[in-house]
Design a protein around this motif. Sequence first.
Motif, PDB file in Angstrom:
ATOM      1  N   UNK A 183       0.868  -1.170   0.000  1.00 55.66           N
ATOM      2  CA  UNK A 183       0.000   0.000   0.000  1.00 55.66           C
ATOM      3  C   UNK A 183       0.909   1.225   0.000  1.00 55.66           C
ATOM      4  N   UNK A 184       0.893   1.974  -1.114  1.00 55.49           N
ATOM      5  CA  UNK A 184       1.853   3.063  -1.267  1.00 55.49           C
ATOM      6  C   UNK A 184       1.478   4.302  -0.464  1.00 55.49           C
ATOM      7  N   UNK A 185       0.227   4.437  -0.064  1.00 54.74           N
ATOM      8  CA  UNK A 185      -0.187   5.612   0.710  1.00 54.74           C
ATOM      9  C   UNK A 185       0.627   5.802   1.983  1.00 54.74           C
ATOM     10  N   UNK A 186       0.660   4.791   2.878  1.00 50.53           N
ATOM     11  CA  UNK A 186       1.464   4.922   4.096  1.00 50.53           C
ATOM     12  C   UNK A 186       2.962   5.087   3.825  1.00 50.53           C
ATOM     13  N   UNK A 187       3.446   4.563   2.717  1.00 50.03           N
ATOM     14  CA  UNK A 187       4.871   4.712   2.400  1.00 50.03           C
ATOM     15  C   UNK A 187       5.175   6.162   2.045  1.00 50.03           C
ATOM     16  N   UNK A 188       4.320   6.760   1.192  1.00 45.38           N
ATOM     17  CA  UNK A 188       4.519   8.169   0.839  1.00 45.38           C
ATOM     18  C   UNK A 188       4.421   9.058   2.080  1.00 45.38           C
ATOM     19  N   UNK A 189       3.382   8.843   2.862  1.00 46.28           N
ATOM     20  CA  UNK A 189       3.180   9.699   4.039  1.00 46.28           C
ATOM     21  C   UNK A 189       4.266   9.461   5.082  1.00 46.28           C
ATOM     22  N   UNK A 190       4.753   8.228   5.182  1.00 42.17           N
ATOM     23  CA  UNK A 190       5.809   7.927   6.137  1.00 42.17           C
ATOM     24  C   UNK A 190       7.089   8.682   5.825  1.00 42.17           C
ATOM     25  N   UNK A 191       7.455   8.711   4.561  1.00 37.65           N
ATOM     26  CA  UNK A 191       8.660   9.448   4.179  1.00 37.65           C
ATOM     27  C   UNK A 191       8.455  10.956   4.343  1.00 37.65           C
ATOM     28  N   UNK A 192       7.253  11.435   4.082  1.00 40.25           N
ATOM     29  CA  UNK A 192       6.965  12.847   4.324  1.00 40.25           C
ATOM     30  C   UNK A 192       7.092  13.161   5.811  1.00 40.25           C
TER      31      UNK A 192
END
Length: 233
Positions: free
Chosen positions: A126-135
Amino acid sequence: MTAFLALVAKELRALFVSPIAYAVIAVFLVLNGYGFAVTLIATKQATLVNVFFQAAVQLVLLVPLVTMRQFAEERRGGTLELLLTSPVREGDIVLAKFAASMGMLLAMVALTLVYSAILARFSTPDWGPIYSGYLGLTLLAGALVSIGLAVSALTANQVVAAVVSLGVFGMLWAIDAWAALLPSPIDNWVLGLSLLARFQPFAVGAMYASDFGFFLAVTLLGLFLAVRGLARR
């Protein structure tokens, strides 16, 4: 702009001439790589949530090693006065040191993108948590660096700067534990100052404007205090 870019280049060279930068990057990558491998084997889940929390804790512990010498060493060595008499503003000096420190930390965090590539190769994350995690890691790093620069600007001793920064970071990270002991509505106010509570939504893929604004406000406050710290010369 040319003078500012020259300052940033100078600060980047100063960071990577020192072995501290390489030690920080090596420790960060080794610990995160180990955590990623263990979590993946144990859970068999295509997620980086645990890695993000582990990386956030490591930033709290490692950022003081990056910021401790930024002003303290120059103040102790007498080079800060020379820098301040050059045709640049105090704000430019602070921003250059902030940009250089963030550049190193973002490069360090970017190296962990290989974990995302591994998950994408063998599963469908799930790419959503990955994007937000790096942000979230980026915002957290910015807040920590700005506070660390403010502390470094107030002392000529690197060790003192590192210890005080670590103490402030630790207090802000775990202050939510104190919130549980306080009456309402004070508990909510104290909880709102917790770096952990503010970072957690980013790590799990839930981003809120209030959390984004908090990290931005802390970063700006830290930079302002760093500029005022230089004014004490």
